[in-house]
Design a protein around this motif. Structure first.
Motif, PDB file in Angstrom:
ATOM      1  N   LEU A   1      -3.240   4.752  -2.488  1.00 20.36           N
ATOM      2  CA  LEU A   1      -1.808   4.975  -2.354  1.00 20.36           C
ATOM      3  C   LEU A   1      -1.499   5.618  -1.009  1.00 20.36           C
ATOM      4  O   LEU A   1      -2.369   6.202  -0.353  1.00 20.36           O
ATOM      5  CB  LEU A   1      -1.293   5.866  -3.486  1.00 20.36           C
ATOM      6  CG  LEU A   1      -1.567   5.386  -4.924  1.00 20.36           C
ATOM      7  CD1 LEU A   1      -1.019   6.389  -5.920  1.00 20.36           C
ATOM      8  CD2 LEU A   1      -0.963   4.006  -5.163  1.00 20.36           C
ATOM      9  N   SER A   2      -0.248   5.500  -0.620  1.00 17.62           N
ATOM     10  CA  SER A   2       0.210   6.169   0.599  1.00 17.62           C
ATOM     11  C   SER A   2       0.270   7.674   0.365  1.00 17.62           C
ATOM     12  O   SER A   2       0.218   8.151  -0.770  1.00 17.62           O
ATOM     13  CB  SER A   2       1.591   5.639   1.003  1.00 17.62           C
ATOM     14  OG  SER A   2       2.535   5.832  -0.041  1.00 17.62           O
ATOM     15  N   THR A   3       0.371   8.432   1.441  1.00 15.58           N
ATOM     16  CA  THR A   3       0.348   9.894   1.326  1.00 15.58           C
ATOM     17  C   THR A   3       1.512  10.424   0.497  1.00 15.58           C
ATOM     18  O   THR A   3       1.384  11.448  -0.169  1.00 15.58           O
ATOM     19  CB  THR A   3       0.378  10.520   2.723  1.00 15.58           C
ATOM     20  OG1 THR A   3       1.509  10.008   3.453  1.00 15.58           O
ATOM     21  CG2 THR A   3      -0.910  10.193   3.482  1.00 15.58           C
ATOM     22  N   ASP A   4       2.646   9.724   0.529  1.00 14.38           N
ATOM     23  CA  ASP A   4       3.793  10.158  -0.266  1.00 14.38           C
ATOM     24  C   ASP A   4       3.797   9.550  -1.665  1.00 14.38           C
ATOM     25  O   ASP A   4       4.762   9.738  -2.427  1.00 14.38           O
ATOM     26  CB  ASP A   4       5.100   9.824   0.455  1.00 14.38           C
ATOM     27  CG  ASP A   4       5.208   8.338   0.777  1.00 14.38           C
ATOM     28  OD1 ASP A   4       4.305   7.564   0.392  1.00 14.38           O
ATOM     29  OD2 ASP A   4       6.193   7.942   1.441  1.00 14.38           O
ATOM     30  N   LEU A   5       2.731   8.797  -2.019  1.00 12.90           N
ATOM     31  CA  LEU A   5       2.564   8.186  -3.345  1.00 12.90           C
ATOM     32  C   LEU A   5       3.656   7.170  -3.674  1.00 12.90           C
ATOM     33  O   LEU A   5       3.856   6.833  -4.852  1.00 12.90           O
ATOM     34  CB  LEU A   5       2.514   9.264  -4.437  1.00 12.90           C
ATOM     35  CG  LEU A   5       1.440  10.359  -4.275  1.00 12.90           C
ATOM     36  CD1 LEU A   5       1.504  11.321  -5.460  1.00 12.90           C
ATOM     37  CD2 LEU A   5       0.062   9.750  -4.149  1.00 12.90           C
ATOM     38  N   LYS A   6       4.340   6.669  -2.671  1.00 11.43           N
ATOM     39  CA  LYS A   6       5.395   5.697  -2.919  1.00 11.43           C
ATOM     40  C   LYS A   6       4.890   4.262  -2.900  1.00 11.43           C
ATOM     41  O   LYS A   6       5.479   3.386  -3.551  1.00 11.43           O
ATOM     42  CB  LYS A   6       6.511   5.840  -1.877  1.00 11.43           C
ATOM     43  CG  LYS A   6       7.332   7.107  -1.994  1.00 11.43           C
ATOM     44  CD  LYS A   6       8.402   7.156  -0.910  1.00 11.43           C
ATOM     45  CE  LYS A   6       9.342   5.972  -0.948  1.00 11.43           C
ATOM     46  NZ  LYS A   6      10.409   6.058   0.066  1.00 11.43           N
ATOM     47  N   TYR A   7       3.818   4.000  -2.171  1.00 13.40           N
ATOM     48  CA  TYR A   7       3.358   2.625  -1.978  1.00 13.40           C
ATOM     49  C   TYR A   7       1.872   2.513  -2.310  1.00 13.40           C
ATOM     50  O   TYR A   7       1.118   3.491  -2.228  1.00 13.40           O
ATOM     51  CB  TYR A   7       3.609   2.174  -0.534  1.00 13.40           C
ATOM     52  CG  TYR A   7       5.044   2.270  -0.107  1.00 13.40           C
ATOM     53  CD1 TYR A   7       5.987   1.354  -0.540  1.00 13.40           C
ATOM     54  CD2 TYR A   7       5.469   3.296   0.746  1.00 13.40           C
ATOM     55  CE1 TYR A   7       7.318   1.441  -0.154  1.00 13.40           C
ATOM     56  CE2 TYR A   7       6.796   3.395   1.147  1.00 13.40           C
ATOM     57  CZ  TYR A   7       7.711   2.453   0.691  1.00 13.40           C
ATOM     58  OH  TYR A   7       9.016   2.548   1.087  1.00 13.40           O
ATOM     59  N   CYS A   8       1.481   1.292  -2.658  1.00 11.81           N
ATOM     60  CA  CYS A   8       0.094   1.013  -3.034  1.00 11.81           C
ATOM     61  C   CYS A   8      -0.480  -0.024  -2.078  1.00 11.81           C
ATOM     62  O   CYS A   8       0.112  -1.096  -1.889  1.00 11.81           O
ATOM     63  CB  CYS A   8       0.020   0.506  -4.478  1.00 11.81           C
ATOM     64  SG  CYS A   8      -1.633   0.057  -5.013  1.00 11.81           S
ATOM     65  N   PHE A   9      -1.622   0.290  -1.471  1.00  8.02           N
ATOM     66  CA  PHE A   9      -2.258  -0.623  -0.516  1.00  8.02           C
ATOM     67  C   PHE A   9      -3.178  -1.641  -1.200  1.00  8.02           C
ATOM     68  O   PHE A   9      -3.526  -2.645  -0.588  1.00  8.02           O
ATOM     69  CB  PHE A   9      -3.071   0.181   0.507  1.00  8.02           C
ATOM     70  CG  PHE A   9      -2.238   0.997   1.452  1.00  8.02           C
ATOM     71  CD1 PHE A   9      -1.740   0.438   2.622  1.00  8.02           C
ATOM     72  CD2 PHE A   9      -1.949   2.317   1.178  1.00  8.02           C
ATOM     73  CE1 PHE A   9      -0.976   1.183   3.500  1.00  8.02           C
ATOM     74  CE2 PHE A   9      -1.177   3.076   2.048  1.00  8.02           C
ATOM     75  CZ  PHE A   9      -0.693   2.510   3.209  1.00  8.02           C
ATOM     76  N   THR A  10      -3.581  -1.373  -2.415  1.00  6.47           N
ATOM     77  CA  THR A  10      -4.511  -2.271  -3.116  1.00  6.47           C
ATOM     78  C   THR A  10      -3.876  -2.850  -4.369  1.00  6.47           C
ATOM     79  O   THR A  10      -4.554  -3.083  -5.367  1.00  6.47           O
ATOM     80  CB  THR A  10      -5.789  -1.510  -3.481  1.00  6.47           C
ATOM     81  OG1 THR A  10      -5.443  -0.361  -4.274  1.00  6.47           O
ATOM     82  CG2 THR A  10      -6.535  -1.064  -2.235  1.00  6.47           C
ATOM     83  N   ASP A  11      -2.576  -3.076  -4.333  1.00  4.48           N
ATOM     84  CA  ASP A  11      -1.849  -3.585  -5.497  1.00  4.48           C
ATOM     85  C   ASP A  11      -2.291  -5.022  -5.792  1.00  4.48           C
ATOM     86  O   ASP A  11      -1.903  -5.958  -5.104  1.00  4.48           O
ATOM     87  CB  ASP A  11      -0.346  -3.531  -5.239  1.00  4.48           C
ATOM     88  CG  ASP A  11       0.460  -3.823  -6.494  1.00  4.48           C
ATOM     89  OD1 ASP A  11      -0.161  -4.000  -7.566  1.00  4.48           O
ATOM     90  OD2 ASP A  11       1.698  -3.878  -6.411  1.00  4.48           O
TER      91      ASP A  11
END
Length: 604
Positions: free
Chosen positions: A259-269
């Motif tokens: 996840l991104s540092t702000d937990l908003k996005y997922c890089f391995t979705d």
């Protein structure tokens, strides 16, 4: 229609429906004029037969009707005797067709029916039967009862718009050919129906087929799944796939998503990895495994779906938590598609072709690409068509491209392939009617150009998107190698996905091929590898895409590279998928570590 008395059994009971459907389809069409009264009487009183033979009989009868050939009763008798004499393969008598014979897609009947609504209830009228070549999880496990499943295309008479009211009508159930079909699920403008087996007619029927609820429970446990997502999850079991192997729970692990540092996005979705042991299974059991270097696959694995990319440093299958959609006890590794499958079928190894459509052209102009550059690409394609008759080699090349671009039109692709084969065999292209046929086929190119679907032959491609956790790629960097015999691309390139409705849906990124990156990713080709670093995933910038099977187009032709990238839209925050992994035997890394510690303590 009523059938005569006969001994009930699993095959004899199910064999009546294909024949009954074909008879009703002929009655509703012009078949009544093609068959004599004696022939109709023979069909109505046709003895029950094995489902395998019934399908062959119906295929032959449908072929005769499509050719407008008059059929008498003697012809039907000879056809029936011929079918009865055919050998029945051993796997046809087994309930589960998951053996090596059925790992690849299998031919079976597809029923086409017309949907109408009368007084709020649905009415299905048989129209025709055709051959369908596919294999999915449900058909493989219940192959002997494959005629219990029906698909209704939920479209109106212009074949474009769906009719929501018809779903409500079908949800009440529908009777057809002495069989009641119940609503199973609705997905992609198609309504899937299921006819439960009456245990009085077939005492040996598996309990999963005695009711629709029992079948859904066999597919999986959907507790906790959003109501709006249940149909999508059920459809995973009906996706056309190639069975590779049944894995052991110890071969499958689930990792937390990056996840991104702000937990908003997922890089391995939607993306995971597999090791050399799984690569060996793909090479041995996938149709393209013998002559193609598979390094990425779109898969279904029990309750999981998405992309798996080859990681030689790991063993087994490592799923991302976002790939797990529900709970299921099955761990069958099924492949939907692999990197470059369409190209391998065309005896090529490069990435798929990219086309400029109206949306992309508008966004390119908005981002500063000059109109002259777009017109130059169009003129190059027109000039290529003009040279098609210069030599047989040029004509073969044009037909080859037409066959590539007609993959969505099976009939056009077959015609192009036949003409290509004739030219390859040495037939003179100046002979009548070969030249006229070639001109007709190439006219399809012109129609596509008029609708602003311009192929970019050089400097563009269309690939699956994947990601590896240890890729050494920085933000806004990608790794692209089109084929095993080519070097990776380097420099700026434009990347996006369909549909491209906003200028920010396509981004200018940097393709890298440094020694450090190639050491980790050099075994990959035919895919675009995204980074797992940065404030936001690149795939999410492109229309809110992910990596569970999305394809991305890339352009590195300098004429079509815009001087700037627009700010992408925000398509929402990634929501975590919670699923009970213990219910289907997949282990998490933490659980594995605890088990190993307990085993070491026990040994001490």
């Amino acid at each position: 229609m009523r059938w005569g008395d006969a001994a009930a059994g699993p095959t004899s009971c199910s064999a009546q429906f294909p024949v009954a459907f074909t008879i009703e389809a002929l009655k509703s069409a012009a078949g009544r004029q093609l068959l004599s009264s004696d022939a109709w009487s023979f069909l109505v009183n046709l003895p029950r037969m094995h489902l395998f033979r019934a399908e062959k009989f119906c295929f032959r009868l449908a072929d005769l009707a499509s050719q407008n050939q008059t059929v008498d009763v003697e012809h039907l008798k000879r056809m029936f005797e011929s079918v009865q004499a055919d050998h029945i393969p051993d796997h046809e008598d087994s309930l589960n067709a998951s053996d090596a014979v059925h790992r690849r897609r299998t031919v079976h009947m597809q029923f086409h029916a017309h949907l109408s609504e009368e007084g709020g209830s649905a009415c299905l009228t048989p129209v025709e039967v055709t051959k369908e070549k596919l294999s999915n999880r449900v058909l493989r496990h219940f192959w002997r009862y494959r005629d219990r499943f029906l698909v209704v295309a939920n479209i109106d008479d212009n074949l474009k718009e769906a009719r929501p009211q018809s779903i409500l009508a079908l949800a009440k159930g529908v009777h057809m050919c002495s069989r009641r079909f119940e609503f199973l699920y609705d997905h992609d403008q198609k309504v899937h129906l299921f006819a439960p087996v009456d245990p009085r007619e077939d005492p040996r029927a598996p309990p999963e087929l005695l009711s629709t609820a029992a079948l859904l429970n066999w597919i999986g446990n959907f507790d906790g799944v959003k109501t709006s997502k249940i149909c999508d999850r059920v459809s995973m079991a009906f996706t056309p796939t190639t069975l590779i192997a049944t894995l052991e729970p110890r071969q499958v692990t689930v990792d937390d998503d990056v996840l991104s540092t702000d937990l908003k996005y997922c890089f391995t979705d939607g993306v995971g990895s597999y090791g050399p042991d799984i690569q060996d299974l793909l090479d041995r059991h996938h149709p393209h495994g013998q002559h193609a270097q598979i390094c990425a696959a779109q898969i279904r694995l029990g309750p999981a779906k998405g992309m798996l990319v080859f990681d030689p440093s790991r063993q087994g299958v490592r799923l991302s938590r976002s790939m797990v959609k529900f709970a299921c006890a099955l761990l069958e590794l099924e492949v939907v598609d692999v990197n470059g499958t369409a190209q391998h079928a065309r005896h090529e190894a490069r990435a798929g072709e990219m086309r400029l459509n109206l949306d992309i052209i508008q966004q390119l102009e908005h981002c500063g690409v000059p109109l002259q550059a777009l017109l130059a690409v169009l003129e190059e394609e027109i000039a290529r068509l003009h040279t098609a008759f210069d030599s047989p080699l040029a004509a073969m090349h044009a037909l080859k491209l037409h066959r590539m671009r007609s993959h969505d039109d099976a009939q056009a692709s077959k015609q192009s392939h036949a003409l290509f084969t004739a030219l390859y065999g040495g037939l003179d292209m100046r002979c009548f009617p070969l030249r006229e046929w070639i001109e007709e086929e190439l006219a399809g190119h012109v129609r596509r150009l008029r609708s602003l679907r311009i192929p970019v032959v050089q400097g563009a491609g269309h690939l699956y998107g994947v990601a590896l956790r240890e890729s050494a790629l920085g933000p806004r960097q990608v790794y692209v190698r089109l084929s095993p015999c080519e070097a990776p691309l380097q420099g700026p390139l434009l990347i996006g996905r369909h549909p491209c409705n906003h200028p920010g849906d396509m981004q200018v990124v940097e393709a890298v091929g440094t020694p450090g990156v190639c050491a980790l990713l050099g075994h990959l080709h035919g895919v675009v590898v995204f980074p797992v670093a940065g404030p936001r995933p690149l795939a999410d910038m492109m229309g809110g895409g992910d990596l569970d099977g999305d394809t991305f187009w890339i352009i590195w032709d300098e004429r079509l590279l815009p001087p700037r990238s627009e700010e992408p839209l925000d398509y929402g925050v990634f929501s975590r998928k919670e699923a009970s992994l213990a219910s289907f035997g997949i282990q998490e890394p933490l659980q594995q570590q605890q088990q190993q510690q307990q085993q070491q303590h026990h040994q001490q």
